[in-house]
Design an enzyme around this catalytic site. Structure first.
Site, PDB file in Angstrom:
ATOM      1  N   GLU A  36       0.979   7.377   0.301  1.00 14.50           N
ATOM      2  CA  GLU A  36       0.213   8.529   0.804  1.00 14.50           C
ATOM      3  C   GLU A  36       0.972   9.074   2.009  1.00 14.50           C
ATOM      4  O   GLU A  36       1.072   8.388   3.025  1.00 14.50           O
ATOM      5  CB  GLU A  36      -1.185   8.077   1.261  1.00 14.50           C
ATOM      6  CG  GLU A  36      -2.052   7.495   0.167  1.00 14.50           C
ATOM      7  CD  GLU A  36      -2.762   8.558  -0.662  1.00 14.50           C
ATOM      8  OE1 GLU A  36      -2.560   9.765  -0.415  1.00 14.50           O
ATOM      9  OE2 GLU A  36      -3.529   8.165  -1.557  1.00 14.50           O
ATOM     10  N   CYS A  38      -3.678  14.283   8.245  1.00 11.66           N
ATOM     11  CA  CYS A  38      -2.746  14.627   7.159  1.00 11.66           C
ATOM     12  C   CYS A  38      -3.198  15.886   6.435  1.00 11.66           C
ATOM     13  O   CYS A  38      -2.380  16.626   5.917  1.00 11.66           O
ATOM     14  CB  CYS A  38      -2.606  13.460   6.198  1.00 11.66           C
ATOM     15  SG  CYS A  38      -4.183  12.893   5.563  1.00 11.66           S
TER      16      CYS A  38
HETATM   17  P1  NAD Z   1       4.968   6.500  10.186  1.00 13.11           P
HETATM   18  O1  NAD Z   1       5.589   6.724   8.872  1.00 13.11           O
HETATM   19  O2  NAD Z   1       5.787   6.646  11.400  1.00 13.11           O
HETATM   20  O3  NAD Z   1       4.348   5.024  10.259  1.00 13.11           O
HETATM   21  C1  NAD Z   1       3.389   4.580   9.350  1.00 13.11           C
HETATM   22  C2  NAD Z   1       3.442   3.062   9.287  1.00 13.11           C
HETATM   23  O4  NAD Z   1       4.661   2.650   8.672  1.00 13.11           O
HETATM   24  C3  NAD Z   1       3.406   2.386  10.652  1.00 13.11           C
HETATM   25  O5  NAD Z   1       2.576   1.260  10.570  1.00 13.11           O
HETATM   26  C4  NAD Z   1       4.855   1.989  10.875  1.00 13.11           C
HETATM   27  O6  NAD Z   1       5.029   0.915  11.743  1.00 13.11           O
HETATM   28  C5  NAD Z   1       5.260   1.632   9.461  1.00 13.11           C
HETATM   29  N1  NAD Z   1       6.713   1.637   9.201  1.00 13.11           N
HETATM   30  C6  NAD Z   1       7.680   2.349   9.820  1.00 13.11           C
HETATM   31  N2  NAD Z   1       8.888   2.086   9.278  1.00 13.11           N
HETATM   32  C7  NAD Z   1       8.676   1.199   8.273  1.00 13.11           C
HETATM   33  C8  NAD Z   1       9.529   0.550   7.328  1.00 13.11           C
HETATM   34  N3  NAD Z   1      10.847   0.739   7.294  1.00 13.11           N
HETATM   35  N4  NAD Z   1       8.968  -0.293   6.428  1.00 13.11           N
HETATM   36  C9  NAD Z   1       7.629  -0.506   6.419  1.00 13.11           C
HETATM   37  N5  NAD Z   1       6.777   0.068   7.303  1.00 13.11           N
HETATM   38  C10 NAD Z   1       7.296   0.918   8.218  1.00 13.11           C
HETATM   39  O7  NAD Z   1       3.681   7.461  10.254  1.00 13.11           O
HETATM   40  P2  NAD Z   1       2.725   7.779  11.508  1.00 13.11           P
HETATM   41  O8  NAD Z   1       3.443   8.646  12.476  1.00 13.11           O
HETATM   42  O9  NAD Z   1       2.081   6.528  12.002  1.00 13.11           O
HETATM   43  O10 NAD Z   1       1.580   8.613  10.800  1.00 13.11           O
HETATM   44  C11 NAD Z   1       1.579   9.985  10.694  1.00 13.11           C
HETATM   45  C12 NAD Z   1       1.917  10.420   9.285  1.00 13.11           C
HETATM   46  O11 NAD Z   1       0.994   9.857   8.364  1.00 13.11           O
HETATM   47  C13 NAD Z   1       1.800  11.919   9.106  1.00 13.11           C
HETATM   48  O12 NAD Z   1       2.934  12.390   8.428  1.00 13.11           O
HETATM   49  C14 NAD Z   1       0.551  12.079   8.242  1.00 13.11           C
HETATM   50  O13 NAD Z   1       0.545  13.227   7.457  1.00 13.11           O
HETATM   51  C15 NAD Z   1       0.591  10.840   7.436  1.00 13.11           C
HETATM   52  N6  NAD Z   1      -0.746  10.529   6.903  1.00 13.11           N
HETATM   53  C16 NAD Z   1      -0.952  10.688   5.555  1.00 13.11           C
HETATM   54  C17 NAD Z   1      -2.215  10.436   5.018  1.00 13.11           C
HETATM   55  C18 NAD Z   1      -2.468  10.585   3.544  1.00 13.11           C
HETATM   56  O14 NAD Z   1      -3.489  10.097   3.077  1.00 13.11           O
HETATM   57  N7  NAD Z   1      -1.616  11.242   2.779  1.00 13.11           N
HETATM   58  C19 NAD Z   1      -3.248  10.019   5.855  1.00 13.11           C
HETATM   59  C20 NAD Z   1      -2.993   9.876   7.217  1.00 13.11           C
HETATM   60  C21 NAD Z   1      -1.723  10.127   7.723  1.00 13.11           C
END
Ligand code: NAD
Length: 502
Positions: A254, A288
Site C-alpha cells: 500500500e 495517503c
Molecule cells: P516510508 O516508506 O518512509 O516508511 C514506511 C515504513 O517502511 C517505515 O516503518 C520504515 O521504517 C520502513 N522501511 C523503510 N525502509 C525499509 C526497507 N528497506 N525495508 C523494510 N522496511 C523499510 O513511509 P512513511 O514516510 O513512513 O509514510 C508515508 C507514506 O506512506 C506516504 O507516501 C503515504 O502516501 C503512504 N501511505 C500509504 C497508505 C496506503 O494505504 N496506500 C496509507 C498511509 C500512508
C-alpha cells in the site's frame, strides 16, 4: 506516574515473546515531539538476534493460535478491542505527543482501530472456504483457507494504530502471527497499543520490533516470515515488492497517492469547499488519500477559491494537545520536503491564495500554514508527485471531460473525489475515474467492510473488507473421496480402443 513519564519509560523497549522488555541493542535514536521539539524518549534499533528471536517465537505462537476454535479467536479479539477502548486517552495523548496530530484525531484512531478489530473478529469466523460442486459423483471438493504463518506488518507514521489494526486484525483473524515494525516516528504509540494484544494472545503472537528501514528489511528477507504487509512510500514499497517477488513471498503493498478532487458546478459550493478544506488539511495533509490536486470547473472556480480560503482561515494551527484543527508536520525533514514542493510550484507559476509559509506565532515546532495555490496548470510537478502536506493546488478546467482527463493523467491511483449532483457525471466517475476508491460528495470516508487499496504506483492488493481477510489467507483446494473407490474412468490400464487409431 505522569503520562510523560510513562511515555518516556517506553523508550528502547520492544515486545518480544509476550514481554515488553528493553532491547539489547546499543543503537538508538531520539523521539522528538514535533510541536515542542523536546526529546520525549528514544527508540531502539532492534538487534538482529532479537529479530530472529521474534520470528522464532511467532512461529510457535502461530501454531497454538491456529489450533484454537475460530469462535475463541473472535472472542479474544473482542477482549483486545475492549481493552484498547479503555486506553483511549493514553493512546491518544501518546500519539499526539509523538506525531503531532490533534488529540481528537488521535482519539478517533482508537475508535477506528477498535471497529476494524471487531469487524475482523467476526468475519474471521464466518467461513473458511467454500464447498464446490463435485466433479466426480460422491466426492467432496472444497477450498480450505489457511493462514500464511508469520506476517510482518511494516507501518508508516500517519495512522499507526488504524493501519496496524486493518492489517494486524485481518492477519490474526485469518490465523497468523504478526510482527509489527512501526515507523520511527510512531514507535511509542505502537508499543503502548500492543499491550492488550500481549495480555490476551499467546506469547509471541503479536510482537513489535522497533527501528528504521534496516529492521524492516531483516523481517522482509527472513526465510521464516511468510508474508509481508507494507504501507508507506513508493520507493520502499518497490524495494519490498522486489525482495518478496524474488522469494515468491506474498506481499500486500500500500503506497503513496496524489489524489484528485474534482468540483463541478452542480455541487453545492459551500459543502464542496468545506469538504475540500477537510480533505486537503486533515492530519496536516499527511494522509495517503488527502486531496492533493484540485480540478475546478471555470464557472465556479473563483467562488470556490473564495470559500475554500474562508474555511482555511478558520483552521487553528498549534500543539495538538490544545484546541486546534491542525498540528505540526511529523518531522523537520518532512517540513523541509513539503516546503520544497510549495516553492517549486511557485517557481512554476502558482499564486499563493492563502498561507504558503510558517505561522508566525511559533518559534518552536514544525508548523506550516494550510496553503492554497491558484493559477496552477496540470503539468506542474505538484500535480504529479505526492505532496503529503497541507496544500491545495487548484487548476481551472472548462468541463467534466477535461477534469477527468487530468485526474487520470497520474502515475498514482489511490483515491479520487468528485463533487457533483449530476448523475451522469457520477456514473462516469464510477466507470472512468482511476483509483481504488472513488468518493462522490463524501471525501475520505472508510468502511471496515469495504476494500481499501490502490492501483498503478499506489500499490498492489487490498486491505479491509472480506478482500482484506483474503489477503492474509492462502487457499488450498481439497478433493476427498469418502468411499475410497477406484477411479476407473481414467486410471491404468488404458482401454485398447482409446489408443491411437493409426
Ligand atoms: P516510508 O516508506 O518512509 O516508511 C514506511 C515504513 O517502511 C517505515 O516503518 C520504515 O521504517 C520502513 N522501511 C523503510 N525502509 C525499509 C526497507 N528497506 N525495508 C523494510 N522496511 C523499510 O513511509 P512513511 O514516510 O513512513 O509514510 C508515508 C507514506 O506512506 C506516504 O507516501 C503515504 O502516501 C503512504 N501511505 C500509504 C497508505 C496506503 O494505504 N496506500 C496509507 C498511509 C500512508
Amino acid at each position: 506516574m505522569s503520562m510523560l513519564e510513562r511515555i518516556n519509560d517506553l523508550g528502547h523497549t520492544i515486545w518480544l515473546n509476550g514481554e515488553l522488555k528493553k532491547s539489547q541493542s546499543t543503537e538508538q535514536r531520539d523521539i522528538i515531539d514535533p510541536a515542542t521539539e523536546n526529546v520525549i524518549s528514544n527508540l531502539a534499533e532492534t538487534a538482529e538476534t532479537e529479530v530472529n528471536d521474534a520470528v522464532a517465537a511467532a512461529s510457535v505462537a502461530q501454531n497454538l493460535w491456529w489450533k484454537k476454535s475460530a469462535l475463541e479467536r473472535a472472542e479474544t479479539m473482542h477482549d483486545i478491542a475492549n481493552d484498547l477502548l479503555s486506553m483511549k486517552e493514553q493512546l491518544a495523548e501518546t500519539l499526539t505527543r509523538e506525531m503531532g496530530k490533534p488529540y481528537k484525531e488521535s482519539a478517533d484512531e482508537v475508535d477506528w482501530s477498535v471497529s476494524a478489530i471487531r469487524y475482523y473478529a467476526e468475519i474471521g469466523r464466518n467461513d473458511m472456504g467454500r464447498v464446490i460442486g463435485p466433479a466426480v459423483e460422491g466426492h467432496l471438493n472444497y477450498t480450505y483457507k489457511l493462514p500464511h504463518g508469520v506476517v510482518a506488518s511494516i507501518q508508516p507514521f500517519n495512522y499507526p494504530m488504524t493501519l496496524l489494526s486493518w492489517e494486524g486484525a485481518a492477519a490474526l483473524a485469518a490465523g497468523n502471527a504478526v510482527i509489527a515494525k512501526p515507523s520511527e516516528y510512531t514507535t511509542l504509540t505502537t508499543l503502548l497499543y500492543a499491550g492488550p494484544f500481549n495480555k490476551h494472545l499467546p506469547a509471541g503472537l503479536f510482537q513489535v520490533v522497533t527501528g528504521g528501514g534496516n529492521v524492516g528489511r531483516q523481517l522482509v528477507e527472513h526465510p521464516n516470515v511468510n508474508m509481508v504487509a507494507f504501507t508507506g512510500s513508493v520507493p520502499t514499497g518497490k524495494m519490498i515488492a522486489r525482495t518478496c517477488g524474488e522469494r515468491m513471498k506474498p506481499s500486500l503493498i500500500e503506497t503513496s497517492g496524489n489524489d484528485p478532487f474534482l468540483v463541478m458546478p452542480s455541487a453545492p459550493l459551500d459543502v464542496s469547499a468545506r469538504g475540500a478544506a477537510f480533505s486537503a488539511f486533515m492530519n496536516c495533509g499527511q494522509i495517503c488519500v488527502s486531496a492533493e490536486r484540485f480540478y475546478v470547473h471555470e464557472e465556479i472556480h473563483d467562488t470556490f477559491v473564495e470559500k475554500l480560503t474562508e474555511h482555511a482561515k478558520k483552521i487553528r494551527v498549534g500543539n495538538g494537545l490544545t484546541k486546534v484543527e491542525m498540528g505540526p508536520m511529523v518531522a523537520e525533514k518532512e517540513r523541509a520536503r513539503f516546503e520544497g514542493i510549495v516553492a517549486r510550484a511557485r517557481e512554476q507559476g502558482a499564486t499563493v491564495a492563502h498561507g504558503g509559509g510558517r505561522p508566525s506565532e511559533f518559534n518552536r515546532g514544525w508548523f506550516v500554514e494550510p496553503t492554497i495555490l491558484t493559477d496552477c496548470t496540470p503539468d506542474m510537478d505538484i500535480f504529479h508527485n505526492e505532496s503529503f502536506g497541507p496544500v491545495a493546488p487548484i487548476c481551472k478546467v472548462k468541463d467534466f471531460d477535461e477534469a477527468l482527463s487530468h485526474a487520470n493523467n497520474s502515475k498514482y491511483g489511490l483515491g479520487a473525489c468528485l463533487y457533483t449532483m449530476d448523475m451522469k457525471e457520477s456514473a462516469r466517475a464510477a466507470e472512468e475515474l482511476d483509483g481504488g476508491m472513488v468518493w462522490i460528495n463524501a471525501p475520505l470516508l472508510d468502511n471496515d467492510a469495504g476494500p481499501f487499496g490502490g492501483t498503478k504506483m499506489s500499490g498492489m492488493g487490498r486491505q479491509l473488507g472480506s478482500e482484506g481477510l483474503e489477503t492474509f489467507r492462502k487457499t488450498k483446494f481439497m478433493w476427498v473421496d469418502p468411499f475410497c473407490g477406484t477411479q476407473d474412468f481414467w486410471w491404468f490400464p488404458y482401454a485398447d480402443n482409446e489408443s491411437y487409431p493409426g
